[in-house]
Structure formats: C-alpha cells, structure tokens
Design a protein around this motif. Structure first.
Motif, PDB file in Angstrom:
ATOM      1  N   GLU A 200      72.047  13.604 -10.757  1.00 49.08           N
ATOM      2  CA  GLU A 200      72.023  14.455  -9.564  1.00 49.08           C
ATOM      3  C   GLU A 200      70.639  15.044  -9.334  1.00 49.08           C
ATOM      4  O   GLU A 200      70.133  15.061  -8.200  1.00 49.08           O
ATOM      5  CB  GLU A 200      73.055  15.574  -9.711  1.00 49.08           C
ATOM      6  N   HIS A 201      70.003  15.517 -10.388  1.00 47.90           N
ATOM      7  CA  HIS A 201      68.687  16.149 -10.257  1.00 47.90           C
ATOM      8  C   HIS A 201      67.645  15.152  -9.747  1.00 47.90           C
ATOM      9  O   HIS A 201      66.858  15.468  -8.844  1.00 47.90           O
ATOM     10  CB  HIS A 201      68.261  16.718 -11.611  1.00 47.90           C
ATOM     11  N   VAL A 202      67.654  13.958 -10.310  1.00 48.29           N
ATOM     12  CA  VAL A 202      66.668  12.957  -9.907  1.00 48.29           C
ATOM     13  C   VAL A 202      66.894  12.514  -8.463  1.00 48.29           C
ATOM     14  O   VAL A 202      65.937  12.323  -7.699  1.00 48.29           O
ATOM     15  CB  VAL A 202      66.709  11.746 -10.863  1.00 48.29           C
ATOM     16  N   VAL A 203      68.147  12.369  -8.046  1.00 47.02           N
ATOM     17  CA  VAL A 203      68.441  11.986  -6.662  1.00 47.02           C
ATOM     18  C   VAL A 203      67.984  13.076  -5.701  1.00 47.02           C
ATOM     19  O   VAL A 203      67.445  12.788  -4.622  1.00 47.02           O
ATOM     20  CB  VAL A 203      69.941  11.692  -6.494  1.00 47.02           C
ATOM     21  N   LYS A 204      68.172  14.332  -6.071  1.00 46.62           N
ATOM     22  CA  LYS A 204      67.702  15.431  -5.219  1.00 46.62           C
ATOM     23  C   LYS A 204      66.193  15.356  -5.022  1.00 46.62           C
ATOM     24  O   LYS A 204      65.689  15.549  -3.910  1.00 46.62           O
ATOM     25  CB  LYS A 204      68.071  16.780  -5.849  1.00 46.62           C
ATOM     26  N   VAL A 205      65.474  15.088  -6.087  1.00 45.11           N
ATOM     27  CA  VAL A 205      64.014  14.996  -5.993  1.00 45.11           C
ATOM     28  C   VAL A 205      63.611  13.812  -5.120  1.00 45.11           C
ATOM     29  O   VAL A 205      62.769  13.939  -4.218  1.00 45.11           O
ATOM     30  CB  VAL A 205      63.387  14.861  -7.395  1.00 45.11           C
ATOM     31  N   PHE A 206      64.221  12.676  -5.385  1.00 41.22           N
ATOM     32  CA  PHE A 206      63.818  11.464  -4.674  1.00 41.22           C
ATOM     33  C   PHE A 206      64.125  11.556  -3.187  1.00 41.22           C
ATOM     34  O   PHE A 206      63.301  11.146  -2.350  1.00 41.22           O
ATOM     35  CB  PHE A 206      64.520  10.250  -5.280  1.00 41.22           C
ATOM     36  N   LEU A 207      65.292  12.093  -2.830  1.00 38.31           N
ATOM     37  CA  LEU A 207      65.693  12.155  -1.424  1.00 38.31           C
ATOM     38  C   LEU A 207      65.222  13.421  -0.733  1.00 38.31           C
ATOM     39  O   LEU A 207      65.731  13.768   0.333  1.00 38.31           O
ATOM     40  CB  LEU A 207      67.218  12.033  -1.320  1.00 38.31           C
ATOM     41  N   SER A 208      64.250  14.101  -1.311  1.00 38.83           N
ATOM     42  CA  SER A 208      63.637  15.244  -0.632  1.00 38.83           C
ATOM     43  C   SER A 208      62.120  15.129  -0.723  1.00 38.83           C
ATOM     44  O   SER A 208      61.456  14.685   0.218  1.00 38.83           O
ATOM     45  CB  SER A 208      64.136  16.567  -1.218  1.00 38.83           C
ATOM     46  N   HIS A 209      61.564  15.462  -1.870  1.00 37.65           N
ATOM     47  CA  HIS A 209      60.106  15.461  -2.012  1.00 37.65           C
ATOM     48  C   HIS A 209      59.511  14.052  -1.921  1.00 37.65           C
ATOM     49  O   HIS A 209      58.549  13.809  -1.177  1.00 37.65           O
ATOM     50  CB  HIS A 209      59.724  16.105  -3.346  1.00 37.65           C
ATOM     51  N   VAL A 210      60.081  13.101  -2.670  1.00 39.52           N
ATOM     52  CA  VAL A 210      59.467  11.771  -2.753  1.00 39.52           C
ATOM     53  C   VAL A 210      59.572  11.024  -1.431  1.00 39.52           C
ATOM     54  O   VAL A 210      58.582  10.495  -0.914  1.00 39.52           O
ATOM     55  CB  VAL A 210      60.122  10.949  -3.890  1.00 39.52           C
ATOM     56  N   ILE A 211      60.763  10.960  -0.868  1.00 35.21           N
ATOM     57  CA  ILE A 211      60.962  10.133   0.315  1.00 35.21           C
ATOM     58  C   ILE A 211      60.249  10.716   1.539  1.00 35.21           C
ATOM     59  O   ILE A 211      59.857   9.985   2.450  1.00 35.21           O
ATOM     60  CB  ILE A 211      62.472   9.956   0.594  1.00 35.21           C
ATOM     61  N   GLN A 212      60.046  12.045   1.560  1.00 40.17           N
ATOM     62  CA  GLN A 212      59.398  12.678   2.704  1.00 40.17           C
ATOM     63  C   GLN A 212      57.893  12.809   2.526  1.00 40.17           C
ATOM     64  O   GLN A 212      57.135  12.513   3.447  1.00 40.17           O
ATOM     65  CB  GLN A 212      59.998  14.076   2.946  1.00 40.17           C
TER      66      GLN A 212
END
Length: 466
Positions: A200-212
């Motif tokens: 869950e934590h990694v998905v939150k990071v990827f679909l917020s900071h990384v992807i944007q």
C-alpha cells in the motif's frame, strides 16, 4: 477424233445442279445460346470465351491477435489441477517472501505483452519497492553439467531462479542460506538496516509523487496507463496466491489504484482551469502574475512600440475591475463591499502548499458555471518536513473559485500555489503549480544506481521493500 459433246455437257450439268452449301452462321445476329445450339446441330465445335478470374483480395491477418493481458476485462485463465499443483509448489508459504516475489515478477513479465512506456513505468515501480532489475550476481544455481551424474532434473523453480532478472535488493545467495528473516511479519534485517513489506505504501508513492512529478504524466490516457499497470500486477499476485500473509495489505493497495483513477484525473482537470476568472481579475488589479500582462494596460509593447492592438494574454483592468466588483457584491462582507477597489492594498505574498478541508459550491445561480463557491483550506507540509514561514492562518482560511473548477476539488487534495493577502481580508490564488491527491506520499527509492538505470535521475538512498 470426234468430241463427245453430250457426255461433256452432262458432266458439267450434273455439277451445276448439285445443292448449294448451307449459308454461314450469322454470329452477330444470334444469341450465344442459339448460336451454341445451332453449332451443336451441325457438328461444329465452338470455343467458349475465356473468362477472367476475379482476384480475391487476401485478408491480412492481424498478427497481434493474442491479448496483451492489460485489457480492461481480461481474466486469467482457469488453472488446471496440474497447474494449480505446480503453483502451490512455486509459491509455497514455506519459501521466503523474497523468493516468491522474484519468481512472481519473472512469470508475470513473461505472460504480458509490453509497450515501452508501460514497461518503463513498471520497472520504476519495482525499483521504488526495492526490486533490482538486471543481471543477478551469484544468484543462480548450478548448471546441468555441473550437477553431475545422478542429479535430479531442475524443476520450474530452479529454472526460474537461474534465469531471473528481478530480485530483492540485498537478498542474494549468501543471505538466502541464512535465517535473516525476523519474527515480525514483513520485516527483513540486513546489515543493521530494517526492511518492511508494504504494498500500500509503495503504491501511494508511485501513484502520487512518481507518476506526477517524476514521469510528469498529465493526460488522462497516460495516467490511466500507469494506474492500470500497477493494479494488473497486484491482481496477478492475488490470483496466484503469491503472498497470502500480505493479502489485506495488497487489497488496500488495489483500493488506492481505484481511488487514483478518480483523484488524479480530478487534479489534472482542476489544474488546467485554475486559478479561474475571479482570481485572475484580483491578480490583474492588485498584483501578481497577471498584473500589466494585458497589452493595452502598458504604455508600450514588448518591442518598445505603442500599439492599440488587443492581446489575448491576461485581462484588461477595466474588465477585471467590473468582474471583481460584481463578485464582491455577492460574496463580500459589508467592509469589503465598501472598500471597493481603490481602498484595497496588497498586504503579502506567500508561496505555500495547502490542503482542502471542505468545498462549498452553489447549487444554482445566475452565473451558472462561473458562480463562485468557497473552499476552506489549511497550510500543509508533508510529515516530517518543516512548515515554511508564512503570514496565513494555520487553518480555516477561505479561497474562492468558480463552480466549474470547484467541482473537481475534493477534501484532502493538496495544492501548491502562490497566495496573496489583501488589506480587506480577502485571499486569492495567483498561480498554481501542482495538485496532488489526498493519499500523497513521498519515499526515496532504496538504491541510487537502480534509479539511474531506470530513468537516469539522481536520488538519495533509503530503505524500502515491497
């Protein structure tokens, strides 16, 4: 020598009295059927006209008829008893999680058809979660020739271990033979570093900071590509029962993907419309990005020449004044209405991030989509960071936006913007640089070299495992 005239005459006469031959067939005046029938009755052979064969257009077969595995309604094939038995051995709960996830990633890659952008997104997601992508050093087993005679043939797990290209960072052959996993579920200790398993934590990071902010994806198509790729992988893990001990955490990660489909698209739509007409008028009147941007408000053009030609940039001061007074008459306090424009001064400017606490939009009004609604906000920084100095209230201050903008804002959205404060107590947005979803999370990738291999960016080191 007398000539026999009677005999000669009779021969000639007999020749002349013979019946004449039949007249030739008139090919032009008879139909094909009549002509064929007549020719057949007289014993004549006719040649049928050669008809040109129509060339059949060969239908080009689509070579890519097999599904990619990323289709919206794609469903994994039902497992046969033999396949189910094989998977139960491959993903046995007795194996460490690191081995199971390595094998899962390898098989998942083989069962999907990848395009370059999707592959790059997936590789970066793995790197963010502590998965190294590349050749594994000292990670394979013995070759068939080195096993010696009488050795058992390698099974699917052995072959996968030798050919794997994705593996958990710091979990190599030396640590595989040791009991390095702690008693705490999801925690792995290596060289005095603690690693934890948190999908869950990694998905939150990827679909917020990384992807944007790393990939800078802002179109609906690109955003959905990244979201659906990660959700597809998580569904694969659940379907094959790779990590039953983390099933609840994986389901939470999948729910974040569903939330991202709404919030990321809303952030994208609102960012295109902000700051809106009212805030633009305030900026043109009192100060900000749009002050003197309109060409007629300047004494000369950028080239140093006077011009009366209207520009499409910015908004004229007269239009801005009229719209501001019209809006203040509806939303302003008595003091703000009396102050008008001349009695208002600019107090301060703050570059700040804030979080939306509530959204209050008008249900109906004469202004329609341009009717103003309010959002209550508070200053925001990511946990662990220091709040920058600013003159804004910590919470409970109000901004105004048009209804067609406010409909894309939601509770919890994070906004990075420049905010101006007026002497009459009004706050307005000048420029907006970014909008982030409510679940925004930041995490630095665990290994700088992995990130450099993935997209060439430099980051600091940290620890994470997924």
């Amino acid at each position: 020598m007398g000539a026999n005239y009677d005999e000669d005459y009779s021969d000639t006469e007999s020749v002349q009295l013979q019946s004449p031959p039949p007249p030739p067939i008139n090919l032009r005046t008879q139909t094909d059927d009549a002509l064929a029938a007549q020719a057949k009755a007289q014993g004549l052979e006719t040649e049928e006209p050669v008809k040109k064969k129509k060339k059949k257009r060969s239908k080009k077969k689509n070579k890519n008829t097999q599904p990619s595995g990323f289709e919206e309604f794609y469903v994994e094939a039902v497992l046969t008893p033999e396949q189910a038995e094989e998977l139960s051995k491959l993903y046995s709960i007795r194996k460490p999680f690191a081995e199971r996830i390595e094998l899962c990633i390898q098989r998942y890659r083989a069962k999907r058809r990848w395009d370059p952008m999707r592959l790059k997104l997936f590789d970066r997601y793995l790197v963010l979660g502590g998965i190294r992508t590349g050749q594994k050093a000292y990670g394979g087993g013995l070759s068939l020739s080195a096993r010696g005679e009488g050795a058992e043939e390698p099974d699917a797990a052995d072959i996968a271990a030798q050919t794997a290209t994705d593996f958990v960072e710091h979990y190599t052959t030396s640590t595989r033979n040791q009991n390095d996993w702690t008693g705490t579920p999801g925690v792995f200790e290596d060289d005095d570093e603690e690693w934890w398993v948190d999908f869950e934590h990694v998905v939150k990071v990827f679909l917020s900071h990384v992807i944007q902010q790393v990939f800078c994806l802002h179109t609906e198509e690109d955003l959905l590509l990244g979201i659906k790729t990660i959700r597809n992988f998580l569904n694969y893990i659940v379907f094959h029962n790779v990590a039953p001990e983390y099933s609840s955490n994986i389901l939470k990660a999948i729910s974040i993907c569903t939330l991202a489909e709404k919030e990321l698209l809303f952030c994208n739509a609102a960012n295109r419309k902000l700051p809106g007409l009212f805030n633009t008028c305030c900026s043109a009147l009192f100060g900000g990005h749009y002050l003197n941007l309109y060409e007629n408000d300047q004494a000369t053009t950028w080239e140093g020449k006077s011009s009366s030609k209207r520009s499409s940039l910015g908004i004229s001061r007269d239009v801005a004044r009229g719209h501001y007074l019209e809006c203040i008459a509806k939303i302003g306090t008595p003091e703000q209405i009396v102050a008008s424009v001349e009695g208002v001064k600019l107090v301060r400017k703050d570059a700040i991030a804030f979080e939306v606490l509530s959204v209050d939009l008008p249900k109906s009004g004469a202004g329609g989509a341009k009717e103003l609604g309010s959002i209550d906000v508070k200053a925001w920084v990511y946990e662990g960071e220091r709040m920058p100095k600013h003159g804004l209230p910590e919470r409970g201050w109000k901004l105004w936006v048009e209804k067609d903008i406010g409909m894309y804002l939601f509770v919890g959205v994070k906004v990075q913007a420049v905010v101006y404060t007026l002497s009459n107590g009004l706050f307005y947005l000048d420029t907006v640089t970014a909008l982030s979803p409510s679940y925004y999370t930041y995490l630095e990738p665990p290994n700088q070299s992995d990130v450099n291999d993935a997209d060439g960016e430099d980051v600091e080191e940290s620890s994470a495992l997924t």
